[in-house]
Write a protein that holds these residues in place. Structure first.
Motif, PDB file in Angstrom:
ATOM      1  N   PRO A  16       7.109   1.231   9.440  1.00 47.20           N
ATOM      2  CA  PRO A  16       6.428   0.507   8.355  1.00 47.20           C
ATOM      3  C   PRO A  16       5.013   1.018   8.072  1.00 47.20           C
ATOM      4  CG  PRO A  16       7.475  -1.037   9.868  1.00 47.20           C
ATOM      5  CD  PRO A  16       7.595   0.332  10.484  1.00 47.20           C
ATOM      6  N   ILE A  17       4.368   1.641   9.066  1.00 46.24           N
ATOM      7  CA  ILE A  17       2.995   2.127   8.896  1.00 46.24           C
ATOM      8  C   ILE A  17       2.890   3.132   7.751  1.00 46.24           C
ATOM      9  CG2 ILE A  17       3.210   3.968  10.642  1.00 46.24           C
ATOM     10  CD1 ILE A  17       0.054   1.875  10.099  1.00 46.24           C
ATOM     11  N   TYR A  18       3.951   3.893   7.490  1.00 41.87           N
ATOM     12  CA  TYR A  18       3.896   4.894   6.419  1.00 41.87           C
ATOM     13  C   TYR A  18       3.739   4.219   5.062  1.00 41.87           C
ATOM     14  CZ  TYR A  18       5.556   7.949  10.154  1.00 41.87           C
ATOM     15  OH  TYR A  18       5.693   8.634  11.337  1.00 41.87           O
ATOM     16  N   SER A  19       4.488   3.166   4.813  1.00 45.94           N
ATOM     17  CA  SER A  19       4.350   2.428   3.550  1.00 45.94           C
ATOM     18  C   SER A  19       3.014   1.693   3.488  1.00 45.94           C
ATOM     19  CB  SER A  19       5.499   1.436   3.371  1.00 45.94           C
ATOM     20  OG  SER A  19       6.707   2.126   3.136  1.00 45.94           O
ATOM     21  N   GLU A  20       2.545   1.190   4.628  1.00 48.59           N
ATOM     22  CA  GLU A  20       1.249   0.510   4.660  1.00 48.59           C
ATOM     23  C   GLU A  20       0.129   1.458   4.247  1.00 48.59           C
ATOM     24  OE1 GLU A  20       0.809  -1.228   8.578  1.00 48.59           O
ATOM     25  OE2 GLU A  20       2.772  -2.205   8.409  1.00 48.59           O
ATOM     26  N   VAL A  21       0.153   2.679   4.764  1.00 47.99           N
ATOM     27  CA  VAL A  21      -0.884   3.655   4.416  1.00 47.99           C
ATOM     28  C   VAL A  21      -0.739   4.078   2.956  1.00 47.99           C
ATOM     29  CG1 VAL A  21      -1.800   5.976   4.897  1.00 47.99           C
ATOM     30  CG2 VAL A  21      -1.259   4.411   6.778  1.00 47.99           C
ATOM     31  N   ALA A  22       0.487   4.208   2.469  1.00 50.19           N
ATOM     32  CA  ALA A  22       0.701   4.543   1.055  1.00 50.19           C
ATOM     33  C   ALA A  22       0.105   3.454   0.163  1.00 50.19           C
ATOM     34  CB  ALA A  22       2.194   4.728   0.779  1.00 50.19           C
ATOM     35  N   ARG A  23       0.312   2.176   0.541  1.00 52.91           N
ATOM     36  CA  ARG A  23      -0.285   1.070  -0.231  1.00 52.91           C
ATOM     37  C   ARG A  23      -1.810   1.123  -0.163  1.00 52.91           C
ATOM     38  NH1 ARG A  23       4.410  -1.512   1.218  1.00 52.91           N
ATOM     39  NH2 ARG A  23       3.679  -2.205   3.249  1.00 52.91           N
ATOM     40  N   GLU A  24      -2.342   1.386   1.021  1.00 56.59           N
ATOM     41  CA  GLU A  24      -3.806   1.466   1.165  1.00 56.59           C
ATOM     42  C   GLU A  24      -4.375   2.592   0.298  1.00 56.59           C
ATOM     43  OE1 GLU A  24      -7.278   2.331   4.496  1.00 56.59           O
ATOM     44  OE2 GLU A  24      -5.185   2.185   5.163  1.00 56.59           O
ATOM     45  N   LEU A  25      -3.707   3.739   0.294  1.00 58.89           N
ATOM     46  CA  LEU A  25      -4.168   4.847  -0.537  1.00 58.89           C
ATOM     47  C   LEU A  25      -4.128   4.463  -2.013  1.00 58.89           C
ATOM     48  CD1 LEU A  25      -5.145   7.759  -0.898  1.00 58.89           C
ATOM     49  CD2 LEU A  25      -2.729   8.468  -0.821  1.00 58.89           C
ATOM     50  N   GLY A  26      -3.024   3.871  -2.452  1.00 59.35           N
ATOM     51  CA  GLY A  26      -2.908   3.462  -3.850  1.00 59.35           C
ATOM     52  C   GLY A  26      -3.977   2.463  -4.256  1.00 59.35           C
ATOM     53  N   ARG A  27      -4.198   1.443  -3.423  1.00 55.95           N
ATOM     54  CA  ARG A  27      -5.220   0.435  -3.712  1.00 55.95           C
ATOM     55  C   ARG A  27      -6.613   1.065  -3.773  1.00 55.95           C
ATOM     56  NH1 ARG A  27      -8.335  -1.518  -0.330  1.00 55.95           N
ATOM     57  NH2 ARG A  27      -6.987  -1.199   1.478  1.00 55.95           N
ATOM     58  N   THR A  28      -6.910   1.900  -2.812  1.00 62.78           N
ATOM     59  CA  THR A  28      -8.235   2.528  -2.764  1.00 62.78           C
ATOM     60  C   THR A  28      -8.457   3.436  -3.960  1.00 62.78           C
ATOM     61  OG1 THR A  28      -8.171   2.405  -0.345  1.00 62.78           O
ATOM     62  CG2 THR A  28      -9.782   3.921  -1.330  1.00 62.78           C
ATOM     63  N   MET A  29      -7.438   4.196  -4.338  1.00 64.58           N
ATOM     64  CA  MET A  29      -7.577   5.065  -5.506  1.00 64.58           C
ATOM     65  C   MET A  29      -7.841   4.233  -6.761  1.00 64.58           C
ATOM     66  SD  MET A  29      -4.713   8.035  -4.786  1.00 64.58           S
ATOM     67  CE  MET A  29      -5.017   8.894  -6.342  1.00 64.58           C
ATOM     68  N   ALA A  30      -7.113   3.143  -6.944  1.00 65.22           N
ATOM     69  CA  ALA A  30      -7.322   2.293  -8.115  1.00 65.22           C
ATOM     70  C   ALA A  30      -8.729   1.690  -8.108  1.00 65.22           C
ATOM     71  CB  ALA A  30      -6.263   1.192  -8.164  1.00 65.22           C
ATOM     72  N   GLU A  31      -9.163   1.196  -6.952  1.00 68.86           N
ATOM     73  CA  GLU A  31     -10.494   0.597  -6.847  1.00 68.86           C
ATOM     74  C   GLU A  31     -11.603   1.592  -7.157  1.00 68.86           C
ATOM     75  OE1 GLU A  31     -10.482  -1.001  -2.885  1.00 68.86           O
ATOM     76  OE2 GLU A  31      -9.342  -2.790  -3.485  1.00 68.86           O
ATOM     77  N   ARG A  32     -11.375   2.860  -6.861  1.00 68.21           N
ATOM     78  CA  ARG A  32     -12.393   3.896  -7.101  1.00 68.21           C
ATOM     79  C   ARG A  32     -12.182   4.632  -8.418  1.00 68.21           C
ATOM     80  NH1 ARG A  32     -13.408   6.531  -1.104  1.00 68.21           N
ATOM     81  NH2 ARG A  32     -13.652   4.545  -0.057  1.00 68.21           N
ATOM     82  N   ASN A  33     -11.264   4.128  -9.220  1.00 70.41           N
ATOM     83  CA  ASN A  33     -10.957   4.754 -10.522  1.00 70.41           C
ATOM     84  C   ASN A  33     -10.537   6.209 -10.370  1.00 70.41           C
ATOM     85  OD1 ASN A  33     -11.481   2.442 -12.161  1.00 70.41           O
ATOM     86  ND2 ASN A  33     -13.652   2.778 -11.756  1.00 70.41           N
ATOM     87  N   ILE A  34      -9.770   6.493  -9.338  1.00 72.25           N
ATOM     88  CA  ILE A  34      -9.206   7.822  -9.138  1.00 72.25           C
ATOM     89  C   ILE A  34      -7.771   7.797  -9.654  1.00 72.25           C
ATOM     90  CG2 ILE A  34      -8.571   9.604  -7.470  1.00 72.25           C
ATOM     91  CD1 ILE A  34     -10.749   8.405  -5.594  1.00 72.25           C
ATOM     92  N   ARG A  35      -7.500   8.587 -10.647  1.00 71.74           N
ATOM     93  CA  ARG A  35      -6.171   8.662 -11.261  1.00 71.74           C
ATOM     94  C   ARG A  35      -5.197   9.331 -10.287  1.00 71.74           C
ATOM     95  NH1 ARG A  35      -7.614  11.873 -14.948  1.00 71.74           N
ATOM     96  NH2 ARG A  35      -8.482  10.223 -16.226  1.00 71.74           N
ATOM     97  N   LEU A  36      -4.018   8.724 -10.142  1.00 71.50           N
ATOM     98  CA  LEU A  36      -2.958   9.292  -9.317  1.00 71.50           C
ATOM     99  C   LEU A  36      -2.125  10.246 -10.162  1.00 71.50           C
ATOM    100  CD1 LEU A  36      -1.017   9.461  -6.849  1.00 71.50           C
ATOM    101  CD2 LEU A  36       0.153   7.443  -7.799  1.00 71.50           C
ATOM    102  N   ILE A  37      -1.962  11.461  -9.646  1.00 70.75           N
ATOM    103  CA  ILE A  37      -1.028  12.439 -10.209  1.00 70.75           C
ATOM    104  C   ILE A  37       0.034  12.631  -9.138  1.00 70.75           C
ATOM    105  CG2 ILE A  37      -0.763  14.743 -11.219  1.00 70.75           C
ATOM    106  CD1 ILE A  37      -2.999  13.066 -12.584  1.00 70.75           C
ATOM    107  N   TYR A  38       1.293  12.504  -9.523  1.00 68.68           N
ATOM    108  CA  TYR A  38       2.342  12.660  -8.512  1.00 68.68           C
ATOM    109  C   TYR A  38       3.644  13.058  -9.191  1.00 68.68           C
ATOM    110  CZ  TYR A  38       5.074   8.409  -9.367  1.00 68.68           C
ATOM    111  OH  TYR A  38       5.908   7.472  -9.908  1.00 68.68           O
ATOM    112  N   GLY A  39       4.700  13.198  -8.379  1.00 67.16           N
ATOM    113  CA  GLY A  39       5.963  13.734  -8.851  1.00 67.16           C
ATOM    114  C   GLY A  39       6.804  12.862  -9.748  1.00 67.16           C
ATOM    115  N   GLY A  40       6.362  11.651 -10.068  1.00 64.38           N
ATOM    116  CA  GLY A  40       7.022  10.834 -11.073  1.00 64.38           C
ATOM    117  C   GLY A  40       8.186   9.995 -10.603  1.00 64.38           C
TER     118      GLY A  40
END
Length: 181
Positions: A16-40
């Protein structure tokens, strides 16, 4: 840093830690106005990161080959999606839209993307920072292999240093030069 490519698995992994870190990364990127580019894609860690950025009001740009979109694996609610013909076009388009790269755990595709962008950095075809978040020691053996490559003369030490290694989201973003808001 306005945009970061995230490479990661189309599966969740066994811990489960892998999804937890993915959520943390997503939240942090949104909070810092960093646009996510990914494989879709809409599945696995890819879907977790994208959904979390969107849930927190951030922007998500997906780049997906037509053949994968036809298999109905494309995420349906992205800010923007680009359709391309080949996997190579996908990788090129993603990095042209980004200022940096982060890899979370993943399989062959993730490693392919990670090593290709490191080769591009080595050849000076891409100049953004490239980081891994080594959650749960996921990349420990790969890092040992890189050290073997240096020791055996197949990888120059300065090129080994092109890969930023972090254990947390905060550490990765700090080492990449992003700022806390």
């Amino acid at each position: 840093m306005q945009s970061i490519v995230v490479y990661c698995g189309s599966n969740h992994g066994t811990q489960p830690i892998y999804s937890e870190v993915a959520r943390e990364l997503g939240r942090t990127m949104a909070e810092r106005n960093i646009r996510l580019i990914y494989g879709g894609g809409g599945f696995g860690l890819m879907g977790v990161v994208a959904d979390t950025v969107l849930e927190h009001g951030g922007e998500v740009i997906g780049v997906i080959p037509n053949f994968l979109a036809e298999l109905e694996v494309a995420h349906q609610t992205l800010t923007e999606i680009h359709f391309v013909e080949t996997m190579h076009e996908r990788k090129f388009k993603m990095v042209t839209l980004s200022k940096g790269v982060i890899a979370l755990p993943g399989g062959y595709g993730t490693l392919d993307e990670l090593f290709e962008i490191l080769a591009w950095r080595q050849l000076k075809l891409y100049d953004g920072p490239v980081a891994i978040i080594n959650t749960n020691g996921y990349y420990d053996l790969m890092l040992q292999q890189l050290d073997v490559m240096v020791r055996e003369g197949f990888l120059k030490p300065q090129n080994r240093e092109l890969l930023i290694v972090a254990n947390t989201v905060e550490e990765a973003l700090a080492k990449m030069g992003t700022q806390t808001i």
